[in-house]
Design an enzyme around this catalytic site. Structure first.
Site, PDB file in Angstrom:
ATOM      1  N   ASP A   1     -29.805  25.270 -51.256  1.00 16.61           N
ATOM      2  CA  ASP A   1     -30.894  24.336 -50.935  1.00 16.61           C
ATOM      3  C   ASP A   1     -31.995  24.415 -51.982  1.00 16.61           C
ATOM      4  O   ASP A   1     -33.169  24.617 -51.668  1.00 16.61           O
ATOM      5  CB  ASP A   1     -31.441  24.628 -49.543  1.00 16.61           C
ATOM      6  CG  ASP A   1     -32.225  23.445 -48.966  1.00 16.61           C
ATOM      7  OD1 ASP A   1     -32.090  22.332 -49.505  1.00 16.61           O
ATOM      8  OD2 ASP A   1     -32.961  23.634 -47.984  1.00 16.61           O
TER       9      ASP A   1
ATOM     10  N   GLY B   1     -47.391  25.614 -42.973  1.00 14.81           N
ATOM     11  CA  GLY B   1     -46.537  24.450 -43.191  1.00 14.81           C
ATOM     12  C   GLY B   1     -45.473  24.380 -42.122  1.00 14.81           C
ATOM     13  O   GLY B   1     -45.208  25.350 -41.404  1.00 14.81           O
TER      14      GLY B   1
END
Length: 711
Positions: free
Chosen positions: A136, A22
């Site tokens: 996050d 990814g």
């Protein structure tokens, strides 16, 4: 990205990179194998280079993260720096992310929501005990392990950013759609992670996040607007479950649960109390999910935990909670809209509180990168002070000018002037064609025009609607392309004013038939003014008669961006319907439809030769494309998956400035898309080039506008 993709099959430290798993704006992740042990791992290669002093800081802080050992945290096994590029070696989670398992728009079974929330809460509770705030939290950073356990990842991203930006960026690292109000203001606490997890739970339960829109719109909504009730989107959600989620999403961190573990427990208890032992509905069961965890059948307690009391000396100290849950309160905007007080519309005088002093708040310094102080892993960061020069105050020049005398660390730009006359968030800034003035619009309800060299206010204007409404702040500002200092401003209430910056006179005004949002574009010859709004329509008026000449109705959702080509031949309109349409302004004939984005358009900017457009969208990309045949020339991906802010083409046609959503402005080579430079500037809503392309002005969350020298 081509350079990073070439790493596939190459060695990196003690590992051989097998294939790309990814990629995002911050890093690329590879499946890798240890050269000697033949064990599989995931290697995250960061898109950055560290200077010598940053390497030591990165290694020291990576050691701190590597000490996190918890069954619901992805372990950092190793780290290194090769050719100045840092990388982290982590456990490989073969089942991908929870975002992959439950795509956007898909509701998650209630049993899975409770299970995932409990596991993420345990991981965060442990990290908070180690004095680490994740910053996050989002489904993309939650992985599914080999035993179907949920794993929290990416503690390491923030620490690398911290090394790069001398401890300032870490304060605001994260993704705006999941970010707590205090984190946007660069003051994260452990409860900030609870808020982010609450956004995730909200999305899982009803299939959508509470706040949508551009980067600026989401940031403002996160700060001042209560989220829509969950049952607005999912009427079958039990009220007790909704109450728990809404409590975790309180704007004031003191009104959330005592800690993130208490939030997860309250969610589980709410489900059990209403007898929900099974999924809400079989239609919620995703076909792609590899497993569906069941709720435990423990006897529910007789009370629901409530929010903790005000924090004591340390935000990490566990707070007591009561056995009573108070009703949810409506959150009031923290920035009061200024009353008229019988003053003239054009009022260059400052409120009394601003005349008393000209010193930036500590928050303003922190956001702007002038002061940064962080505690991470028990290591306190150094405090960096900038010398501020305050000009002499006199009756003839009573305005603020704050000049930074030191170059920001790490090659950051110098903030040459800070304009502090607004009392609310600065949502939009625009530089005049001759470089003399800057216009800025704020949540305080005013549009102010000030000199770019001294920061001297020339005029201040508000909406003509009286009494003052909560939605009458400026939303779009456009200068005429001619150097006659004429500009137009639209307010969210649907009114437009055209002003002369030199004289301070209102030349004309119009109340449009649309509210709450109007975007503006002016033809290069100054004969026409276009306005697009939330009714999906763009109207082209002949100026100054305000005669309606064209009504463009081809969009199927709100107009979010509007730009007139420099050659005057084409209007570009971007919409929440994900398309950009190019059309003839006087005939309304559609020339081209660009469908390269998959989410709402955020901004549009033409190249100087009218051949290309850079468009940003909430799909976390900026795309540069050819207007002759809608060919995408290159795509810029937002760092860390954050929503991108504005993008603006330089006047010389060579550079594109993009606010990356991570407190950083990126300068791209307009021909190739390669990042030439990046500058940490703080949380910004808007940017605009100076006519000579040597400076950029930004509008900030922290109520200031700053002029930065580029290069």
């Amino acid at each position: 990205m081509l350079e990073q993709r070439l790493r596939q099959g190459q060695p990196l430290g003690h590992y051989r990179l097998i294939r790309l798993l990814g990629q995002g704006g911050f890093a690329e992740v590879y499946l890798a194998e240890h050269i000697h042990l033949n064990t599989q791992v995931a290697v995250k290669v960061l898109h950055t280079k560290l200077v010598d002093e940053d390497v030591l800081a990165f290694k020291r802080e990576a050691q701190t993260v590597a000490r996190l050992v918890h069954p619901n945290i992805v372990r950092v096994l190793d780290f290194g720096v090769e050719d100045a590029i840092p990388y982290l070696v982590m456990d490989y989670a073969p089942n991908g992310t929870l975002r992959h398992i439950f795509p956007k728009g898909q509701r998650v079974p209630l049993s899975a929501v409770v299970s995932f929330t409990k596991q993420m809460a345990e991981a965060l509770h442990y990290a908070h005990g180690q004095r680490l705030i994740h910053r996050d939290i989002k489904p993309e950073n939650m992985l599914l392990g080999s035993n179907q356990e949920a794993l929290l990842s990416d503690f390491g991203i923030a620490l690398v950013l911290q090394s790069q930006h001398s401890h300032s960026t870490q304060n605001i690292a994260g993704t705006i759609a999941y970010m707590a109000p205090e984190q946007i203001q660069a003051h994260p606490v452990p409860a900030s992670d609870q808020y982010s997890l609450g956004i995730v739970v909200y999305e899982w339960l009803c299939g959508t996040r509470p706040f949508q829109g551009s980067y600026t719109e989401i940031a403002v909504k996160q700060s001042v607007m209560p989220p829509p009730p969950l049952r607005t989107y999912a009427p079958d959600i039990p009220p007790a479950v909704e109450m728990v989620v809404m409590q975790a999403l309180q704007k004031d961190p003191r009104q959330r649960f005592a800690d993130v573990r208490t939030f997860a427990l309250a969610l589980e208890q709410a489900v059990q109390q209403v007898g929900m032992q099974q999924d809400l509905s079989t239609v919620m069961r995703p076909q792609s999910a590899p497993f569906l965890p069941s709720l435990t059948s423990n006897t529910p307690p007789t009370f629901m935990p409530a929010p903790h009391t005000a924090p004591t000396t340390s935000p990490f100290t566990p707070q007591p909670y009561t056995t009573h849950t108070p009703p949810l309160q409506q959150v009031q905007p923290p920035y009061p809209y200024p009353p008229y007080n019988n003053q003239p519309v054009f009022d260059p005088s400052l409120p009394n509180r601003e005349q008393k002093g000209f010193y930036l708040s500590r928050r303003a310094l922190l956001i702007g990168g002038a002061v940064g102080v962080v505690a991470v892993g028990g290591i306190a960061a150094d405090v960096i002070f900038t010398q501020l020069a305050h000009p002499a105050q006199s009756p003839s020049n009573p305005f603020t000018q704050v000049i930074s005398n030191i170059q920001q660390p790490g090659g950051q730009p110098t903030a040459e002037l800070t304009y502090t006359r607004h009392s609310g968030q600065v949502l939009i800034v625009r530089w005049s064609p001759d470089g003399k003035y800057i216009a800025s619009g704020s949540m305080d309800g005013t549009m102010q025009v000030w000199t770019a060299d001294q920061g001297e206010t020339k005029l201040s204007v508000r909406s003509t609607v009286q009494p003052v409404q909560s939605d009458d702040y400026p939303w779009s500002i456009i200068w005429s392309s001619r150097k006659n200092q004429k500009l137009a401003v639209s307010f969210v209430d649907g009114t437009i004013q055209v002003l002369d910056a030199n004289s301070g006179q209102r030349l004309s005004s119009l109340t449009t038939p649309v509210s709450p949002v109007v975007k503006l574009a002016w033809s290069p010859d100054e004969r026409y003014l276009a306005a697009g709004g939330s009714d999906n329509i763009v109207r082209v008026y002949q100026y100054p008669e305000w005669k309606l000449v064209t009504t463009y109705q081809e969009h199927t959702n709100s107009i979010k961006a509007l730009a007139w080509s420099p050659d005057g031949q084409t209007l570009a309109s971007g919409s929440e319907d994900t398309t950009v349409r190019l059309w003839e302004p006087l005939s309304g004939r559609t020339k081209l439809i660009y469908k390269g984005h998959s989410d709402s358009i955020g901004s549009l900017s033409w190249s100087a030769d009218s051949t290309r457009i850079v468009s940003t969208a909430q799909d976390q990309t900026a795309r540069v494309w050819q207007v002759s045949n809608d060919t995408t020339l290159y795509t810029y991906n937002a760092p860390g998956g954050a929503p991108i802010g504005e993008a603006s083409w330089s006047h010389d046609n060579n550079t594109i400035a993009i606010y990356g959503g991570d407190a950083t402005i990126y300068l791209l080579d307009a021909q190739t898309g390669h990042v030439k430079k990046s500058y940490f500037t703080g949380v910004d809503f808007s940017l605009s080039w100076s006519p000579d392309d040597t400076h950029i002005v930004t509008g900030s969350y922290d109520k200031v506008a700053k002029i930065w020298r580029m290069g």
